[in-house]
Design a protein around this motif. Structure first.
Motif, PDB file in Angstrom:
ATOM      1  N   GLN A  61     -18.989 -11.537 -53.707  1.00 52.14           N
ATOM      2  CA  GLN A  61     -20.227 -11.590 -52.917  1.00 52.14           C
ATOM      3  C   GLN A  61     -19.949 -11.596 -51.406  1.00 52.14           C
ATOM      4  OE1 GLN A  61     -19.634 -13.970 -55.532  1.00 52.14           O
ATOM      5  NE2 GLN A  61     -20.636 -12.479 -56.869  1.00 52.14           N
ATOM      6  N   GLY A  62     -18.683 -11.500 -51.017  1.00 51.63           N
ATOM      7  CA  GLY A  62     -18.323 -11.573 -49.599  1.00 51.63           C
ATOM      8  C   GLY A  62     -17.567 -12.856 -49.317  1.00 51.63           C
ATOM      9  N   ARG A  63     -17.385 -13.146 -48.029  1.00 47.94           N
ATOM     10  CA  ARG A  63     -16.632 -14.351 -47.662  1.00 47.94           C
ATOM     11  C   ARG A  63     -17.499 -15.599 -47.768  1.00 47.94           C
ATOM     12  NH1 ARG A  63     -12.908 -12.543 -42.563  1.00 47.94           N
ATOM     13  NH2 ARG A  63     -11.257 -11.644 -43.829  1.00 47.94           N
ATOM     14  N   VAL A  64     -16.925 -16.643 -48.341  1.00 43.73           N
ATOM     15  CA  VAL A  64     -17.613 -17.929 -48.432  1.00 43.73           C
ATOM     16  C   VAL A  64     -16.711 -19.012 -47.858  1.00 43.73           C
ATOM     17  CG1 VAL A  64     -19.014 -17.305 -50.439  1.00 43.73           C
ATOM     18  CG2 VAL A  64     -16.792 -18.386 -50.780  1.00 43.73           C
ATOM     19  N   LYS A  65     -17.330 -20.020 -47.259  1.00 38.50           N
ATOM     20  CA  LYS A  65     -16.568 -21.110 -46.644  1.00 38.50           C
ATOM     21  C   LYS A  65     -15.859 -21.939 -47.708  1.00 38.50           C
ATOM     22  CE  LYS A  65     -17.022 -24.884 -43.361  1.00 38.50           C
ATOM     23  NZ  LYS A  65     -17.927 -25.665 -42.535  1.00 38.50           N
ATOM     24  N   ASN A  66     -14.639 -22.332 -47.409  1.00 37.10           N
ATOM     25  CA  ASN A  66     -13.862 -23.219 -48.268  1.00 37.10           C
ATOM     26  C   ASN A  66     -14.448 -24.623 -48.131  1.00 37.10           C
ATOM     27  OD1 ASN A  66     -11.962 -24.869 -49.475  1.00 37.10           O
ATOM     28  ND2 ASN A  66     -10.260 -24.246 -48.160  1.00 37.10           N
ATOM     29  N   GLN A  67     -15.135 -25.089 -49.163  1.00 35.99           N
ATOM     30  CA  GLN A  67     -15.789 -26.404 -49.107  1.00 35.99           C
ATOM     31  C   GLN A  67     -14.776 -27.554 -49.037  1.00 35.99           C
ATOM     32  OE1 GLN A  67     -19.121 -26.706 -48.644  1.00 35.99           O
ATOM     33  NE2 GLN A  67     -19.103 -24.479 -48.594  1.00 35.99           N
ATOM     34  N   GLU A  68     -13.535 -27.294 -49.414  1.00 30.56           N
ATOM     35  CA  GLU A  68     -12.496 -28.331 -49.404  1.00 30.56           C
ATOM     36  C   GLU A  68     -11.653 -28.292 -48.117  1.00 30.56           C
ATOM     37  OE1 GLU A  68     -12.069 -30.596 -52.035  1.00 30.56           O
ATOM     38  OE2 GLU A  68     -14.012 -29.747 -52.588  1.00 30.56           O
ATOM     39  N   PHE A  69     -12.008 -27.414 -47.158  1.00 26.45           N
ATOM     40  CA  PHE A  69     -11.177 -27.192 -45.971  1.00 26.45           C
ATOM     41  C   PHE A  69     -10.807 -28.500 -45.255  1.00 26.45           C
ATOM     42  CE2 PHE A  69     -10.831 -26.416 -41.342  1.00 26.45           C
ATOM     43  CZ  PHE A  69      -9.687 -25.631 -41.343  1.00 26.45           C
ATOM     44  N   LEU A  70     -11.790 -29.303 -44.888  1.00 28.28           N
ATOM     45  CA  LEU A  70     -11.508 -30.530 -44.129  1.00 28.28           C
ATOM     46  C   LEU A  70     -10.676 -31.515 -44.937  1.00 28.28           C
ATOM     47  CD1 LEU A  70     -14.959 -30.890 -42.391  1.00 28.28           C
ATOM     48  CD2 LEU A  70     -12.792 -30.308 -41.284  1.00 28.28           C
ATOM     49  N   LYS A  71     -10.942 -31.611 -46.235  1.00 29.05           N
ATOM     50  CA  LYS A  71     -10.173 -32.496 -47.100  1.00 29.05           C
ATOM     51  C   LYS A  71      -8.709 -32.030 -47.167  1.00 29.05           C
ATOM     52  CE  LYS A  71     -10.388 -33.246 -51.781  1.00 29.05           C
ATOM     53  NZ  LYS A  71     -11.108 -33.273 -53.025  1.00 29.05           N
ATOM     54  N   GLU A  72      -8.515 -30.719 -47.302  1.00 29.47           N
ATOM     55  CA  GLU A  72      -7.155 -30.175 -47.387  1.00 29.47           C
ATOM     56  C   GLU A  72      -6.401 -30.386 -46.074  1.00 29.47           C
ATOM     57  OE1 GLU A  72      -7.070 -26.159 -48.981  1.00 29.47           O
ATOM     58  OE2 GLU A  72      -8.691 -26.676 -50.359  1.00 29.47           O
TER      59      GLU A  72
END
Length: 135
Positions: A61-72
């Motif tokens: 569907q295209g690029r989506v934000k990594n919801q775990e980014f800040l946690k990682e």
């Protein structure tokens, strides 16, 4: 100086060029590459302290934000670490840097121009060896 946002906090993102970045990573700054794993594996900035945590993922569907980014990021870096955020051209890294500053990271800079500028300046990269066809 900055505008006051009601929906989300506004932060001032410091953008530095690839030459300044090169000097800082040689002096121990962490380089956080927020490109996709596929982009990272094709070639990346040659840094002693480098971490690849995608800010966005490619999906059908295209690029989506990594919801775990800040946690990682928080599991890999402390809020006091000196961090430079880079991507392919400087757009994703700008958003990622802003997110980190809002979360309380103290010393985070965006690398303007991204990996494309890094290559253009012929700075050191790590990339897989080119496959030779001896046919």
């Amino acid at each position: 100086m900055g505008s006051i946002g009601t929906e989300s906090p506004k932060v001032e993102v410091a953008t530095i060029d690839v030459t300044a970045t090169k000097g800082l990573i040689q002096n121990g700054h962490v380089y956080l590459d927020v490109r996709t794993v596929e982009e990272f594996e094709k070639g990346h900035v040659d840094a002693e302290k480098i971490i690849n945590i995608p800010y966005m993922f490619n999906t059908p569907q295209g690029r989506v934000k990594n919801q775990e980014f800040l946690k990682e990021v928080s599991s890999a870096c402390k809020k006091e670490d000196h961090i430079i955020v880079g991507c392919q051209s400087g757009v994703r890294s700008l958003y990622a840097t802003a997110d980190l500053l809002v979360q309380g990271y103290k010393d985070v800079n965006n690398m303007g121009g991204g990996y494309l500028d890094w290559i253009k300046n012929e700075f050191p990269v790590k990339a897989p060896p080119k496959v030779k066809n001896d046919l």
